[in-house]
Design an enzyme around this catalytic site. Structure first.
Site, short mmCIF file in Angstrom:
data_model
loop_
_atom_site.label_atom_id
_atom_site.label_comp_id
_atom_site.label_asym_id
_atom_site.label_seq_id
_atom_site.Cartn_x
_atom_site.Cartn_y
_atom_site.Cartn_z
N ALA A 243 0.18 9.67 27.46
CA ALA A 243 1.46 9.01 27.21
C ALA A 243 2.24 8.83 28.51
O ALA A 243 2.82 7.77 28.75
CB ALA A 243 2.28 9.83 26.21
N ASP B 61 -3.73 2.99 27.39
CA ASP B 61 -5.10 3.29 27.00
C ASP B 61 -6.02 2.09 27.13
O ASP B 61 -7.24 2.25 27.25
CB ASP B 61 -5.14 3.80 25.56
CG ASP B 61 -4.67 5.24 25.43
OD1 ASP B 61 -4.47 5.90 26.46
OD2 ASP B 61 -4.52 5.72 24.29
N ARG C 123 5.51 13.00 17.68
CA ARG C 123 5.13 11.68 18.18
C ARG C 123 5.94 10.56 17.53
O ARG C 123 6.34 9.60 18.19
CB ARG C 123 3.63 11.46 17.93
CG ARG C 123 2.98 10.55 18.95
CD ARG C 123 1.46 10.58 18.84
NE ARG C 123 0.88 9.81 19.91
CZ ARG C 123 0.49 10.28 21.08
NH1 ARG C 123 0.65 11.56 21.34
NH2 ARG C 123 -0.04 9.51 22.00
N GLU D 282 2.36 -6.81 17.20
CA GLU D 282 1.80 -5.58 16.67
C GLU D 282 0.96 -5.90 15.43
O GLU D 282 1.42 -6.61 14.52
CB GLU D 282 2.91 -4.59 16.32
CG GLU D 282 2.50 -3.39 15.48
CD GLU D 282 1.38 -2.58 16.10
OE1 GLU D 282 0.48 -2.16 15.35
OE2 GLU D 282 1.38 -2.38 17.34
N ARG E 250 -7.68 18.73 14.45
CA ARG E 250 -6.21 18.72 14.56
C ARG E 250 -5.59 19.21 13.27
O ARG E 250 -6.06 18.90 12.18
CB ARG E 250 -5.70 17.32 14.88
CG ARG E 250 -6.14 16.77 16.23
CD ARG E 250 -5.64 15.34 16.42
NE ARG E 250 -6.05 14.77 17.69
CZ ARG E 250 -5.30 14.75 18.78
NH1 ARG E 250 -4.09 15.27 18.76
NH2 ARG E 250 -5.75 14.21 19.89
#
Length: 421
Positions: A326, A313, A109, A36, A199
């Site tokens: 998702a 993605d 999330r 990551e 958003r």
């Protein structure tokens, strides 16, 4: 490191990467490493929706009980999206309702990602590892090169590194050069859909008795629509307001890499000026909104090459208009984990090909349908404003949720694998 183990490197620790790492880590014959780029696992955005199909995968993986603890809603066959025509003055009108099979289950999330993190064994995650490139060695293994100057090795690399995927870029460039296919280079970069999304989050206390707290809402207008639903167990309303310039579909986004920027509530309200009063009331209560340029990929002709696989993605980054991003990433992970769990080094190529044959047609279909759905909500599809045919067509867009089952897809990938190995 045991040489008998299948070494799987997962590039990217988002929802898709962790959804793959957790089931793979249960296999004693597989060594899993998650690389990551950030310093910790984290998700961008507030709300995430899944459907009963994805919930079934959680049940099959033994994760449903823990996800239930952080869910903001219970599966309910009466729950779906209420559609309103909202750009016609102070009083809009209801024109459609789409019920989901067993409803949609909503999460914050970050809480959603946390469940995967809690099930990840120690020593699997490696932070601060931004992949720069990879190299295929003569023995078929893969060397990974990171921005901090370190390297690692694996038998198979899975690119879960998002819509701007480094893995996808190299995979397509290598394939284009090896096979003389310059057309593949046009598929590397995500393309702007012509849509921006505003958003924001609103405390439920500021929207007493507002319809969004009772049921997910879809407020529709020409070239614009708003999705709003509650999260955090009804304490917060998540709002995503879309505005599209159809002529800019596939154009280069003016902001280049600045896809997410802050904006003012005045900009949001001005964009939706003249919409029905419930919409105006809601948008006025958004503090600190952000503006997102909605990008998506063109459909890829393959997800796998030379023991490198794409998922989530990185493989099929899509518009959010079906709430499927998702779920599709998790289904990729479920199918890939299923087939890798029975693979060996000698059958690895067959396993990856079986994954591609199973997932590519489905995910590419959902990607295309997500584009089409956004046009439907904004009356830019072939159905125009013909509500009597548009409504059923919108419902049809979700047929992929019930056209098969996760168990059936798992059986399919294993059957294909047996025929290839």
């Amino acid at each position: 490191m045991s040489e008998s183990k299948l070494r799987v490197a997962i590039c990217g620790g988002g929802i898709g990467g962790l959804a793959l790492a957790v089931p793979l880590s249960k296999h004693k014959n597989i060594q899993v490493d998650v690389y990551e780029a950030a310093g910790r696992f984290a998700e961008i955005g507030a709300g995430v929706m899944i459907w009963a199909r994805t919930w079934r995968i959680f049940e099959l993986l033994g994760l449903a009980e823990d996800f239930a603890k952080v869910a903001d809603s219970e599966p309910d066959p009466a729950v779906g999206f209420n559609y309103r025509r909202s750009d016609v003055g102070a009083n809009g009108f209801h024109w459609n309702f789409v019920s989901m099979p067993y409803g949609c289950i909503r999460f914050h999330r970050a809480h959603f990602l946390d469940v995967f993190v809690e099930h990840l064994p120690p020593d699997v995650a490696h932070f601060g590892k931004r992949l720069v490139s990879y190299e295929r060695r003569e023995d078929g293994d893969i060397s990974l090169n990171f921005a901090d100057g370190t390297s690692a090795e694996c038998n198979v690399l899975v690119g879960c590194d998002g819509i701007k995927s480094v893995v996808r870029g190299q995979l397509l460039r290598d394939k284009a050069e090896a096979e003389g296919r310059p057309d593949l280079l046009a598929l590397i970069e995500p393309r702007w859909s012509g849509t921006v999304a505003y958003r924001g989050l609103i405390p439920a206390t500021e929207l007493p008795k507002h319809e969004t707290l009772a049921s997910p809402m879809m407020y529709c207008g020409q070239d614009k629509h708003i999705v709003a639903y509650s999260i955090s167990r009804g304490h917060i309303c998540n709002v995503v307001a879309f505005a599209t310039e159809p002529k800019n579909e596939d154009a280069e986004f003016p902001g280049k890499d600045q896809w997410v920027t802050p904006c003012t509530k005045e900009e949001v309200s001005k964009c939706f000026a003249g919409w029905e009063s419930d919409v105006g009331e809601m948008l006025e209560r958004i503090d600190n909104p952000t503006k997102w340029a909605i990008h998506r990929l063109h459909r890829l002709p393959f997800y796998v090459a030379n023991r490198v696989a794409l998922m989530g993605d990185a493989a099929h980054g899509m518009c959010p208009h079906l709430g499927a991003g998702a779920g599709q990433a998790i289904e990729d992970a479920f199918i890939l984990a299923t087939v890798l769990g029975v693979a060996t080094r000698s059958t690895l190529d067959a396993a990856l090909e079986a994954y591609e044959q199973t997932r590519l047609p489905v995910a590419n279909h959902v990607l295309k349908s997500s584009d089409e759905s956004g046009k439907m909500y904004e009356f830019n599809s072939s159905f125009g404003e013909q509500y009597e045919t548009l409504g059923p067509a919108i419902k049809h867009q979700w047929d992929f949720l019930t056209s098969s089952t996760p168990e059936g897809e798992a059986e399919k990938v294993l059957s294909i694998f047996e025929g290839l190995k």
